[in-house]
Design an enzyme around this catalytic site. Sequence first.
Site, PDB file in Angstrom:
ATOM      1  N   THR A 382     -26.310  -1.453  24.554  1.00  0.00           N
ATOM      2  CA  THR A 382     -27.194  -1.973  25.570  1.00  0.00           C
ATOM      3  C   THR A 382     -28.559  -1.878  24.939  1.00  0.00           C
ATOM      4  OG1 THR A 382     -25.705  -1.047  27.211  1.00  0.00           O
ATOM      5  CG2 THR A 382     -27.894  -1.562  27.987  1.00  0.00           C
ATOM      6  N   LEU A 401     -24.864  -6.631  26.527  1.00  0.00           N
ATOM      7  CA  LEU A 401     -23.659  -7.438  26.344  1.00  0.00           C
ATOM      8  C   LEU A 401     -22.418  -6.556  26.521  1.00  0.00           C
ATOM      9  CD1 LEU A 401     -24.751  -9.424  23.165  1.00  0.00           C
ATOM     10  CD2 LEU A 401     -24.254 -10.441  25.395  1.00  0.00           C
ATOM     11  N   ASP A 424     -16.166  -3.207  32.010  1.00  0.00           N
ATOM     12  CA  ASP A 424     -16.835  -2.236  32.876  1.00  0.00           C
ATOM     13  C   ASP A 424     -16.203  -2.129  34.257  1.00  0.00           C
ATOM     14  OD1 ASP A 424     -18.623  -1.080  31.191  1.00  0.00           O
ATOM     15  OD2 ASP A 424     -20.385  -2.181  31.868  1.00  0.00           O
TER      16      ASP A 424
END
Length: 571
Positions: A382, A401, A424
């Site tokens: 990140t 991403l 995620d």
Amino acid sequence: MHKLYHQANIYILLFFIAGFFLFAGCARGQLGKNNTGHYDNGVVVCAYPDASQVGVNILKKGGNAVDAAVAVQFALAVVYPDAGNIGGGGFMVYRSATGQTNTLDFREKAPQGAITNMFLDSAGNVVPNMSLATHQASGVPGSVDGMVQAHQKYGKLKWANLVQPAIDLARNGFKLTKAMAASLNHEQADFKRLNPGKAYFIKDTPYQEGDMLVQEDLAKTLELIRDKGREGFYDGTVASQIVAEMKTGGGLITKADLQNYHSVWRKPIIGNYKEYKIITMPPPSSGGIALLQLLKSVENYPLKRWGFNSDSTIQLMVEAERRVYADRSKYLGDPDFYKVPVDSLLQPKYITSRMENFNWAAATPSSTVLPGVFVGYESDQTTHFSIVDHDGNAVSITTTLNGGFGSKIVVNGAGFLLNNEMDDFSSKSGVPNMYGLVGGKANSIQPGKRMLSSMTPTIIEKNGKLFMVVGTPGGSTIITSVFQTIVNVIEFNQDMQRAVTSKRFHHQWLPDEVYIEKDAIDSLTKIILEKKGYKITERGKIGRVDAILLTPWGYYEAGADPRGDDTKMGW
């Protein structure tokens, strides 16, 4: 004689006063700024020097913090493809110079074709890497829409002027740092395997520090965004290129998904730690709630007396982290799909109760720590940047991403990387994602849903004035890295750069290990903690914090994390 003595004392006093102001002037002068990171008029701290320069240039042209943030976001998409992006998403926390606050959620969303069990095989087991390195791993990108909305609400300068620096960097090229060259070299095999027939980021000989990276297709994509704004990405040529790329690998994103994507302005999570006001990100970020829970868990203990990374300090913070990450696993998700019990999780009595079974004599096994119960309950790549402008407007943005270079799949013809944010979500209840985080129903896959995040962009006030802007990348370690940086400044009186540089540790409930950076603790502290039952595991770098502090003397003090190419610039 008495008169002469009195005059001498006056001259001595004047000499010391003059010396003090001379010293202060030097500290705040140009030389001092370059060496110490002290700035009067504005400052940008981000992951790559070229992007920091872009942001400072916008500030010097009269742009505000949001203008600079937009320019930095697009610049990072060019110069820091590990995590900078137009194919991903993120969160923004904003505070105006007059104290108004807001947050923008431009997190990616699951495509309409997504289903809860999409990453499971016929036996109900998670298919390895399917949520990481395939076209199905990508959520609908939010970064471009987020920057458009941020600019429309708060920007001053013309949109085209904010996107143009990124176009120039893509078309003319930029020099690779040693770290960026190494990252591109490390991913060569995956770039080749996942992008048949494409040449993006692929090189026959290894990249070297100082090589120029030119990205013409990305420049053309950015030109469409410059000229057409939101429509330049979510409609027309680029949208068609994204859908065509999806079809080559069985991906799910459609033109309707792109056209229907919209960022959301959300009410900030606001709480207090002693005399400090914490302004941070609400769900679908788990970061804001978790950060406040951590701070409130340790608030009444004498951290200042115990000292930085002492055994007592580490033990207390680890036990708080253990309980907070347990709560995260059950209660946090997209508030548009799931009723997140924000008030209950942040209730002081509840937080106090979670620490009641904490025992100084021994570690609390994570197997005995379950998510809390209350009455009435119905990524590593990140990047983060912090910006403050001349007037005192502040922006804290974390964008991603998910994995390094996302899915490593580049949109053919458009030249940008797709995210792998679908990882995620909780592919299966209780099964960890790439960061070892577990989840359940609250973060299950549903069409149009935003996946839970650990990103924790945060702004802090003291006595009604701006105090700190802070955030970091680091997947599951984001929350604890921000937590420790704040504590380093408030409790251990570290300046901004030292607070960012200081060695860190991390615990996330499961696995039941305390991860530490090399030399984060001394051998005696390690022995004490291990005798109490803590499993200490040394690992690589934890976080890359970029932060800004407004000092009592009125100038900004920046901290750029030496763990990467992070750079502070201002004037």
